[in-house]
Design an enzyme around this catalytic site. Structure first.
Site, PDB file in Angstrom:
ATOM      1  N   ASP A  90       0.725  -1.306   0.310  1.00  0.00           N
ATOM      2  CA  ASP A  90       0.154   0.050   0.084  1.00  0.00           C
ATOM      3  C   ASP A  90       0.851   0.990   0.366  1.00  0.00           C
ATOM      4  O   ASP A  90       1.577   1.387  -0.060  1.00  0.00           O
ATOM      5  CB  ASP A  90      -0.846   0.010   0.768  1.00  0.00           C
ATOM      6  CG  ASP A  90      -1.699   1.409   1.330  1.00  0.00           C
ATOM      7  OD1 ASP A  90      -2.467   1.467   0.277  1.00  0.00           O
ATOM      8  OD2 ASP A  90      -2.199   1.237   1.815  1.00  0.00           O
ATOM      9  N   ASP A 271      -8.244  -6.654   2.038  1.00  0.00           N
ATOM     10  CA  ASP A 271      -6.954  -7.081   3.316  1.00  0.00           C
ATOM     11  C   ASP A 271      -8.035  -6.267   3.762  1.00  0.00           C
ATOM     12  O   ASP A 271      -8.372  -5.504   4.311  1.00  0.00           O
ATOM     13  CB  ASP A 271      -5.958  -6.475   2.829  1.00  0.00           C
ATOM     14  CG  ASP A 271      -6.193  -4.595   3.087  1.00  0.00           C
ATOM     15  OD1 ASP A 271      -7.119  -4.155   1.746  1.00  0.00           O
ATOM     16  OD2 ASP A 271      -5.715  -3.760   3.946  1.00  0.00           O
ATOM     17  N   CYS A 309     -13.175 -26.339  12.574  1.00  0.00           N
ATOM     18  CA  CYS A 309     -12.048 -26.172  12.258  1.00  0.00           C
ATOM     19  C   CYS A 309     -11.074 -26.696  12.537  1.00  0.00           C
ATOM     20  O   CYS A 309     -10.335 -27.400  13.735  1.00  0.00           O
ATOM     21  CB  CYS A 309     -11.951 -24.780  12.627  1.00  0.00           C
ATOM     22  SG  CYS A 309     -10.103 -23.418  12.608  1.00  0.00           S
ATOM     23  N   CYS A 311      -7.548 -26.171  12.570  1.00  0.00           N
ATOM     24  CA  CYS A 311      -6.263 -25.484  12.684  1.00  0.00           C
ATOM     25  C   CYS A 311      -5.560 -26.503  13.691  1.00  0.00           C
ATOM     26  O   CYS A 311      -5.707 -26.955  14.563  1.00  0.00           O
ATOM     27  CB  CYS A 311      -6.133 -24.148  12.823  1.00  0.00           C
ATOM     28  SG  CYS A 311      -6.531 -23.434  13.972  1.00  0.00           S
ATOM     29  N   CYS A 314      -6.908 -25.508  17.368  1.00  0.00           N
ATOM     30  CA  CYS A 314      -8.700 -25.870  17.859  1.00  0.00           C
ATOM     31  C   CYS A 314      -8.277 -27.849  17.786  1.00  0.00           C
ATOM     32  O   CYS A 314      -8.912 -28.843  18.209  1.00  0.00           O
ATOM     33  CB  CYS A 314      -9.362 -25.828  15.930  1.00  0.00           C
ATOM     34  SG  CYS A 314      -9.803 -24.205  15.933  1.00  0.00           S
ATOM     35  N   HIS A 340      -5.426 -18.721  14.654  1.00  0.00           N
ATOM     36  CA  HIS A 340      -6.825 -19.075  14.742  1.00  0.00           C
ATOM     37  C   HIS A 340      -7.749 -18.718  13.760  1.00  0.00           C
ATOM     38  O   HIS A 340      -8.074 -19.020  12.242  1.00  0.00           O
ATOM     39  CB  HIS A 340      -7.583 -19.578  15.491  1.00  0.00           C
ATOM     40  CG  HIS A 340      -8.906 -19.857  15.406  1.00  0.00           C
ATOM     41  ND1 HIS A 340      -9.718 -20.912  14.944  1.00  0.00           N
ATOM     42  CD2 HIS A 340     -10.222 -19.132  15.393  1.00  0.00           C
ATOM     43  CE1 HIS A 340     -11.417 -20.953  14.787  1.00  0.00           C
ATOM     44  NE2 HIS A 340     -10.995 -19.527  15.352  1.00  0.00           N
TER      45      HIS A 340
HETATM   46 ZN   LIG Z   1      -9.543 -23.054  14.682  1.00  0.00          ZN
END
Ligand SMILES: [Zn+2]
Length: 381
Positions: A90, A271, A309, A311, A314, A340
């Site tokens: 930017d 973004d 989720c 991830c 999680c 997360h």
């Molecule tokens: Zn997660």
């Protein structure tokens, strides 16, 4: 450079591919913000592993710190950050023009106080593109004049006029250097349309920026304190005047509910600091909406942040444990919750792309809107 793959039959949503000097980003995509050349609490390697395709840096902030000497010596921001995918830069017009640092703005450029040292700087639009070329970003953004969202109409009109003058100069300077950064790699240049909350100015600005034939087109000056309704109104005024065959970028948007709505209008890039900033305030994305993890009700909750989720956080930690960390001021919770939230948004965009490609975007959006509890807040950058 940009190919549209599939278009949803009942909305403006589309999937595509944006080719840059550092790979192909599948659109629509979300970019975490790396203003100070880092995503807060998430490493570049982690972002790559979770499928993140791009980040956005900031020319103004990089110019001040660490400064262009170091950037050039190292060989650009990709090497310094060790991130090998697409990097946007930017211009930093928004930060430069923030009232606390601004000295003067004219058609010539912007003079501002250095927030880190007792000195003043002056940057022309050409200087900003030079800085972005030295950063070696894959996509540079033009310098734009971002007026405060509630400014008087005549002040917004003046900012729009100046944004167009600057856009032309940025384009000319960029073209004069064969659209390459100083490391010899192709650098795309996106124009930014402004216009505050005026229909007339939004339309005028979109048409003027579109006519300059940039590689991509951005809608700027939003998510800075207006309501969500106002934000979407402004975006809807501009999108019909921004070439459909080019990538279209709605700057500053990052909440799941806003992303899916903007995708339906034909936006390709996003973004925002939203996922990481919210994580630091214990707002966590889940399939059913955002939860505020530091509330007492989660103190004995042994389920993961979001049961859907997959991830690292999680799969390994309970809400109860993460709640405990947040209440104990153990800052690891910033890291876990940021990881997360960024992962969640990256996967959310993957699911959106898959739904568009299968022709099921409308069902996906409907199902999302039915179960996702939206937070009642203004759009905020
Ligand atoms: Zn997660």
């Amino acid at each position: 450079m940009f190919n549209i793959k599939n278009t949803d039959p009942s909305t403006q949503a589309r999937t595509g591919e944006l080719k840059t000097a550092h790979g192909t980003a599948k659109t629509p995509f979300f970019m975490p913000v790396a203003t100070k050349l880092t995503i807060k609490h998430v490493t570049p390697m982690e972002l790559e592993q979770m499928g993140g395709q791009a980040v956005i840096t900031n020319a103004y902030v990089t110019y001040l710190k660490p400064g262009m000497e170091l950037i050039k010596e190292v060989g650009g921001v990709h090497r310094l950050m060790n991130f090998n995918r697409t990097i946007f830069s930017d211009s930093g017009g928004f930060q430069m023009l923030s009232e606390s640092f601004l000295k003067e703005v004219s058609d010539k450029g912007v003079s501002f106080h250095d927030p880190f040292a007792n000195r003043a700087h002056f940057l022309k639009p050409e200087d900003v593109i030079r800085i972005e070329r030295e950063m070696g970003s894959d996509v540079a953004m033009c310098l734009d004049h971002v007026p405060a969202v509630k400014s008087k109409e005549e002040d917004i009109a003046e900012a729009v006029r100046r944004t167009h003058v600057w856009a032309e100069r940025c384009k000319k300077y960029h073209d004069a250097h064969d659209s390459k950064n100083i490391y010899g790699k192709r650098q795309l240049l996106f124009g930014i349309a402004q216009g505050g909350l005026s229909k007339e100015l939004r339309e005028k600005s979109a048409k003027a920026i579109d006519a300059l034939d940039f590689d991509g087109l951005a809608i700027g000056g939003l998510c800075i304190g207006e309501s969500k309704e106002e934000m979407f109104k402004a975006a809807k005024w501009q999108l019909p005047h921004l070439s459909k065959e080019k990538p279209r970028y709605l700057m500053g948007v990052g909440s799941p509910e806003d992303i899916i709505e903007a995708v339906s209008l034909g936006v390709d890039c996003f973004d925002s600091i939203y996922p990481t900033q919210n994580a630091r305030h214990c707002h966590v994305f889940t399939r059913k909406g955002t939860i505020k993890l530091d509330r007492g009700r989660y103190s004995k909750d042994m389920s993961p942040l979001d049961p859907d989720c997959d991830c690292y956080v999680c799969k390994n930690f309970s809400r109860a444990y993460l709640h405990h960390l947040s209440r104990s001021f153990e800052w690891t919770h910033h890291r876990y919750l940021s990881y997360h939230n960024v992962y969640w948004v990256v996967k959310f965009l993957e699911r959106i792309r898959a739904a568009i490609d299968k022709g099921e975007f409308e069902e996906f959006r409907k199902e999302f809107n039915e179960r996702y509890v939206k937070r009642k807040i203004s759009a905020k950058r």
